[in-house]
Motif scaffolding. Structure first.
Motif, mmCIF file in Angstrom:
data_model
loop_
_atom_site.group_PDB
_atom_site.id
_atom_site.type_symbol
_atom_site.label_atom_id
_atom_site.label_comp_id
_atom_site.label_asym_id
_atom_site.label_seq_id
_atom_site.Cartn_x
_atom_site.Cartn_y
_atom_site.Cartn_z
ATOM 1 N N GLU A 47 0.841 -1.192 0.000
ATOM 2 C CA GLU A 47 0.000 0.000 0.000
ATOM 3 C C GLU A 47 0.880 1.247 0.000
ATOM 4 O O GLU A 47 1.929 1.286 0.650
ATOM 5 C CB GLU A 47 -0.920 0.033 1.228
ATOM 6 N N LEU A 48 0.436 2.259 -0.735
ATOM 7 C CA LEU A 48 1.141 3.532 -0.755
ATOM 8 C C LEU A 48 0.681 4.388 0.418
ATOM 9 O O LEU A 48 -0.514 4.586 0.631
ATOM 10 C CB LEU A 48 0.854 4.273 -2.065
ATOM 11 N N HIS A 49 1.655 4.877 1.179
ATOM 12 C CA HIS A 49 1.355 5.714 2.333
ATOM 13 C C HIS A 49 1.959 7.101 2.101
ATOM 14 O O HIS A 49 3.162 7.238 1.872
ATOM 15 C CB HIS A 49 1.924 5.107 3.610
ATOM 16 N N GLU A 50 1.115 8.116 2.179
ATOM 17 C CA GLU A 50 1.586 9.481 2.006
ATOM 18 C C GLU A 50 2.365 9.920 3.238
ATOM 19 O O GLU A 50 1.896 9.782 4.368
ATOM 20 C CB GLU A 50 0.409 10.419 1.771
ATOM 21 N N ILE A 51 3.566 10.471 3.011
ATOM 22 C CA ILE A 51 4.374 10.934 4.140
ATOM 23 C C ILE A 51 4.521 12.449 4.152
ATOM 24 O O ILE A 51 4.914 13.021 5.172
ATOM 25 C CB ILE A 51 5.766 10.267 4.148
ATOM 26 N N ALA A 52 4.200 13.115 3.046
ATOM 27 C CA ALA A 52 4.298 14.575 3.031
ATOM 28 C C ALA A 52 3.555 15.129 1.820
ATOM 29 O O ALA A 52 3.502 14.504 0.759
ATOM 30 C CB ALA A 52 5.752 15.031 2.991
ATOM 31 N N THR A 53 2.979 16.319 2.012
ATOM 32 C CA THR A 53 2.434 17.109 0.914
ATOM 33 C C THR A 53 3.181 18.431 0.876
ATOM 34 O O THR A 53 3.210 19.157 1.876
ATOM 35 C CB THR A 53 0.928 17.365 1.094
ATOM 36 N N LEU A 54 3.801 18.726 -0.237
ATOM 37 C CA LEU A 54 4.619 19.923 -0.377
ATOM 38 C C LEU A 54 3.830 20.985 -1.132
ATOM 39 O O LEU A 54 3.398 20.763 -2.268
ATOM 40 C CB LEU A 54 5.912 19.595 -1.123
ATOM 41 N N LYS A 55 3.626 22.126 -0.473
ATOM 42 C CA LYS A 55 2.847 23.217 -1.055
ATOM 43 C C LYS A 55 3.711 24.468 -1.131
ATOM 44 O O LYS A 55 4.382 24.817 -0.177
ATOM 45 C CB LYS A 55 1.608 23.496 -0.208
#
Length: 271
Positions: A47-55
């Protein structure tokens, strides 16, 4: 050639189309999107797990790529900026602004130095010193949008392309300005992607490289590049690869296999 391919991870990653994806040497996956964000992922238990969203971008992000060591991430946007991110902290380390104010379509780290190349709608290739956060060289010889460029694996050569169909070979060092070699019609309807094979040879008098290109003519082309006493780029092979446009091409790490994809919704493996 046939490959056994199975899906092991899937995620609804963004709220708009995903424009690029890139794995770091440490196994982190980055995705960029027209939703103005870049996201970082790890694969665990299929499963793909999001570790960061860069804005930080004001318009869609067209491209992203990791530095050779995987510690930095560069993202190129329609807002005319390229942002360098710290992968560990997610911090915005610097924002490089294309002098023209036009959209940036692609960016690439140089493998053996602190340089980053950016290019896009202004027909220019900008080379930046990341450490100094300054523009050190501008290549002005293209007269069309640049969607793809690539550094050779040893970092000595820069290959650029444009939507007219040209490919140009340059010394990667910022104090070199003259074109080493070029092809005026690499692809009839424009070049979409260029890449180098990881395999190359270095000698006292000559360095030799292999590169691949693909374009809107549907063809995949392989090229031989030589620098030294003579600087040349010559066609090695050309094959019709995809109905419509051939959109992307890349070498496997062994330098033997090549993957291509196109507007016909097909991925092909070549040897």
């Amino acid at each position: 050639m046939s490959l056994n391919v199975s899906k092991i991870g899937e995620s609804d990653a963004h709220t708009s189309d995903i424009t690029s994806c890139h794995f770091s040497k440490n196994g982190i996956l980055a995705t960029s999107s027209s939703d103005q964000t870049i996201k970082l992922w790890v694969l665990k238990n299929k499963e793909l797990h999001e570790i960061a969203t860069l804005k930080g971008h004001k318009y869609g992000v067209n491209f992203c790529c990791f530095s050779p060591q995987g510690t930095l991430l560069a993202s190129a946007s329609t807002d005319s900026t390229t942002i360098i991110w710290d992968v560990k902290t997610g911090d915005n380390l610097c924002c490089l602004v294309q002098p023209s104010g036009f959209a940036v379509r692609v960016c690439q780290f140089c493998p053996q130095s602190a340089f980053l190349a950016t290019a896009g709608d202004d027909d220019l290739v900008c080379i930046w010193n990341i450490g100094e956060k300054e523009l050190v060289r501008t290549i002005r010889d293209h007269e069309a949008t640049i969607f793809s460029l690539a550094f050779s694996p040893d970092g000595n050569i820069l290959l650029t392309s444009d939507t007219v169909g040209r490919c140009k070979v340059w010394a990667a060092q910022p104090n070199h300005s003259l074109m080493l070699a070029g092809v005026e019609e690499a692809h009839d309807l424009g070049v979409n992607c260029v890449c180098f094979s990881p395999l190359h040879s270095s000698g006292v008098l000559e360095n030799a490289y292999s590169a691949a290109t693909c374009g809107n003519d549907g063809f995949l082309a392989l090229w031989k590049l030589k620098t030294g006493a003579e600087n040349t780029i010559s066609l090695d092979r050309r094959v019709f690869a995809h109905d419509g446009s051939a959109m992307c091409v890349d070498f496997a790490a062994d330098g033997v296999l090549i993957a291509s994809s196109g507007g016909d919704k097909v991925v092909k493996i070549w040897a």
